[in-house]
Motif scaffolding. Structure first.
Motif, PDB file in Angstrom:
ATOM      1  N   VAL A   1       0.865  -1.177   0.000  1.00 15.58           N
ATOM      2  CA  VAL A   1       0.000   0.000   0.000  1.00 15.58           C
ATOM      3  C   VAL A   1       0.901   1.226   0.000  1.00 15.58           C
ATOM      4  CG1 VAL A   1      -1.891  -1.166   1.211  1.00 15.58           C
ATOM      5  CG2 VAL A   1      -0.125   0.030   2.532  1.00 15.58           C
ATOM      6  N   ALA A   2       0.296   2.392  -0.123  1.00 15.45           N
ATOM      7  CA  ALA A   2       1.069   3.623  -0.141  1.00 15.45           C
ATOM      8  C   ALA A   2       1.869   3.748   1.155  1.00 15.45           C
ATOM      9  CB  ALA A   2       0.145   4.820  -0.315  1.00 15.45           C
ATOM     10  N   GLY A   3       3.195   3.857   1.020  1.00 18.85           N
ATOM     11  CA  GLY A   3       4.047   4.043   2.185  1.00 18.85           C
ATOM     12  C   GLY A   3       4.486   2.770   2.861  1.00 18.85           C
ATOM     13  N   GLY A   4       4.133   1.611   2.333  1.00 14.13           N
ATOM     14  CA  GLY A   4       4.570   0.373   2.968  1.00 14.13           C
ATOM     15  C   GLY A   4       3.671  -0.796   2.630  1.00 14.13           C
ATOM     16  N   TYR A   5       3.367  -1.614   3.637  1.00 16.68           N
ATOM     17  CA  TYR A   5       2.560  -2.811   3.441  1.00 16.68           C
ATOM     18  C   TYR A   5       1.363  -2.777   4.377  1.00 16.68           C
ATOM     19  CZ  TYR A   5       6.265  -4.742   0.552  1.00 16.68           C
ATOM     20  OH  TYR A   5       7.170  -4.940  -0.451  1.00 16.68           O
ATOM     21  N   GLY A   6       0.224  -3.227   3.858  1.00 14.72           N
ATOM     22  CA  GLY A   6      -1.007  -3.208   4.625  1.00 14.72           C
ATOM     23  C   GLY A   6      -1.248  -4.515   5.357  1.00 14.72           C
TER      24      GLY A   6
END
Length: 582
Positions: free
Chosen positions: A499-504
């Motif tokens: 996801v935006a900015g890393g992992y969800g």
């Protein structure tokens, strides 16, 4: 009397007038002769053209319907059936007062399922000569309309595409639009090959429209061609049924399954969920029509680890029997922590795969250059087009960087930072199963046997294959992929969704494997996207689907069980020793 006669003057001919008249007449004849000579001898083409424009006509030569799409055994997956189009001539309708028959028009509206006022509005303009009332009506409806005998309402034959297997092959076979042009799947990719090309003849007609001379063929008609796929419909149906059931149970967003023949590179099954029924155009939605097995990409997670182990073997970083120290079970790289579920200590390369140790993979990857790692991935077919020509196929993403940090190399070693399609992952496991030989993939049945390419050393492929067999055995992460009577090798994978900015918090559960290990014939990948609930690991959500489909496929293809082969041979040898020779 004589005096009078003498007084009469004899008529005199004016010489200059006569000559002038004769000259004019002569010039007129010369002009007419010259013009006739010019038209008939010197430049006759223009008048011929004018005459031809008034009499020459081109007529279409009928050709066969759109070609069939079949599976490898000749079972029909897409056929054309005859239907009728209902059309109207508004000018004729108004000229013959067809609208006065209100009861008949009401009956026509009812049988077509169109509001009466809407139907009449289509034929209100008396200047129009052609308008469709409805396309692709059934023969029964067409016969009913024919019996109404409405002046100005006509029928014309056309074809409709029918898909006997419905949603099972919807993503692969695709569909056509109402005009018979492929818009999805094989129908689109091979549209020109499947479509017949009508021929053309030149004829001369009289003013009554009758053919008085046949001037020959302008272009030959081209018959429609059939397409025979490599798909085995028996396996395809089994795969779709199992995948759909698992998708509903785990409430996944989508799922894909690909099965390959490792000896030829042929695709034996390719299914996705959710699907749609191509016979019901009202069900068509773009997100349902996507062939996710070739269009959607995922980070493969731990299923990439066998490829990294091959790279380490190829570049002399480790040997098949090497021991790797994974203590203390974690490491911090670039401010990020990489760890195993617990400290496994010193373990073999085989155990690294069997227990899916991230630390073991990091230890190997750190001794290789990024170029060595990426070269191995490319040789397995990642990051490149498969060459099958399927609509919307993605090449995935193998990262290209000028500088690599330690954490980037580390995460690549256990399947993050790279994206693959289910088809690409299946091909890479087929290479492992086939002793390092990569065959070009195909979805269309070949007329000639394919030529493979040795992309990795056979010894390294065989070593990793034996290691992957322990993953499915006792102590491995893929016990749910085991098949009674057969030796199975494979690898589970579970990756977080980016996801935006890393992992969800969403996951992708994957299992990739092959069977039978003694002589691998089939390689298969199952991807479960965003499973809901407590079970989301690849070994929990994807491995059972693999076991069910692979077991059925091995039996359908009559592949001999190999799990107890050596023991059976020993018993057979003992029994043979007791039998007296004759």
């Amino acid at each position: 009397m004589s005096r009078r006669n003498k007084s009469k003057k004899e008529p005199m001919l004016a010489g200059w007038r006569f000559l002038t008249l004769c000259s004019v007449i002569l010039l007129a004849f010369v002009a007419l002769f010259a013009r006739a000579a010019w038209i008939q001898v010197i430049s006759p083409d223009r008048l011929r053209l004018e005459g031809d424009l008034r009499s020459l006509r081109s007529t279409a030569v009928s050709s066969t319907s759109r070609g069939m799409i079949m599976d490898r055994n000749g079972e029909e997956l897409a056929v054309s059936v005859p239907v009728q189009a209902v059309w109207a001539d508004p000018k004729q309708i108004h000229a013959e007062h067809s609208l006065d028959r209100q009861q008949a028009w009401q009956a026509l509206a009812d049988v077509l399922g169109v509001p009466h006022d809407t139907l009449l509005s289509r034929v209100q303009d008396p200047k129009r000569r052609f308008v469709y009332l409805q396309r692709q009506v059934t023969p029964a409806v067409a016969e009913y309309i024919r019996k109404l005998r409405l002046p100005g309402v006509h029928l014309r034959p056309e074809e409709r595409r029918f898909y006997p297997t419905g949603e099972i092959n919807a993503h692969l076979v695709g569909m056509t639009n109402i005009d018979g042009t492929g818009i999805e799947g094989i129908e689109r990719a091979f549209n020109e090959w499947l479509t017949a090309q009508p021929g053309e003849r030149k004829v001369r007609k009289d003013r009554m429209g009758r053919v008085i001379e046949d001037l020959g063929v302008v272009s030959e008609a081209r018959e429609a061609n059939n397409v025979q796929l490599t798909i085995d419909q028996r396996i395809q149906a089994l795969a779709y049924r199992s995948l759909k059931r698992a998708s509903e149970f785990h409430r996944v967003t989508s799922a894909s399954l690909v099965m390959l023949d490792v000896k030829t590179g042929e695709v034996l099954a390719m299914v996705n969920t959710p699907s749609y029924n191509p016979n019901n155009r009202g069900q068509y939605q773009s997100f349902r029509a996507r062939n996710r097995a070739v269009t959607d990409t995922y980070e493969p997670g731990s299923t990439l680890k066998p490829l990294i182990v091959v790279s380490a073997l190829e570049n002399g970083v480790v040997q098949a029997d090497s021991i790797i120290d994974t203590s203390p079970g974690w490491v911090r790289l670039g401010g990020k922590r990489v760890s195993d579920t617990r400290n496994l200590g010193k373990i073999s390369v085989q155990t690294v795969l069997q227990r899916s140790s991230n630390m073991g993979m990091v230890r190997m990857a750190m001794q290789e250059t990024p170029e060595q790692l990426l070269d191995t991935l490319y040789r397995f077919g990642l990051g490149i087009d498969s060459g099958m020509g399927l609509v919307g196929e993605s090449t995935g993403m193998v990262p290209q960087r000028r500088r690599w940090s330690d954490i980037e190399k580390a995460t690549l070693s256990f399947g993050y930072g790279v994206t693959v399609t289910p088809l690409q992952l299946a091909q890479s496991y087929a290479v492992l199963a086939n002793g390092g030989v990569r065959y070009p993939l195909t979805i269309v049945k070949r007329s000639q046997p394919p030529v493979g390419e040795q992309v990795i050393a056979r010894q390294h492929a065989d070593d990793v294959l034996m290691m992957l067999e322990t993953v499915v055995g006792p102590g491995g992460t893929a016990r749910n992929a085991a098949i009674p009577g057969y030796r199975v090798a494979g690898k589970t994978g579970t990756s977080r969704k980016a996801v935006a900015g890393g992992y969800g918090s969403d996951y992708v559960g994957v299992f990739a494997g092959m069977a039978p290990v003694s002589d691998p014939r089939l390689a298969m990948v199952v991807v479960m996207n965003e499973p809901q609930g407590e079970q989301y690991y690849g070994g929990q959500v994807a491995a059972p689907v693999f076991a069910e489909v692979m077991s059925g496929a091995l039996q359908l293809l009559n592949i001999r069980p190999d799990a107890a082969t050596e023991e059976q041979f020993q018993l057979a040898g003992q029994e043979a020793a007791l039998v007296p020779h004759t």
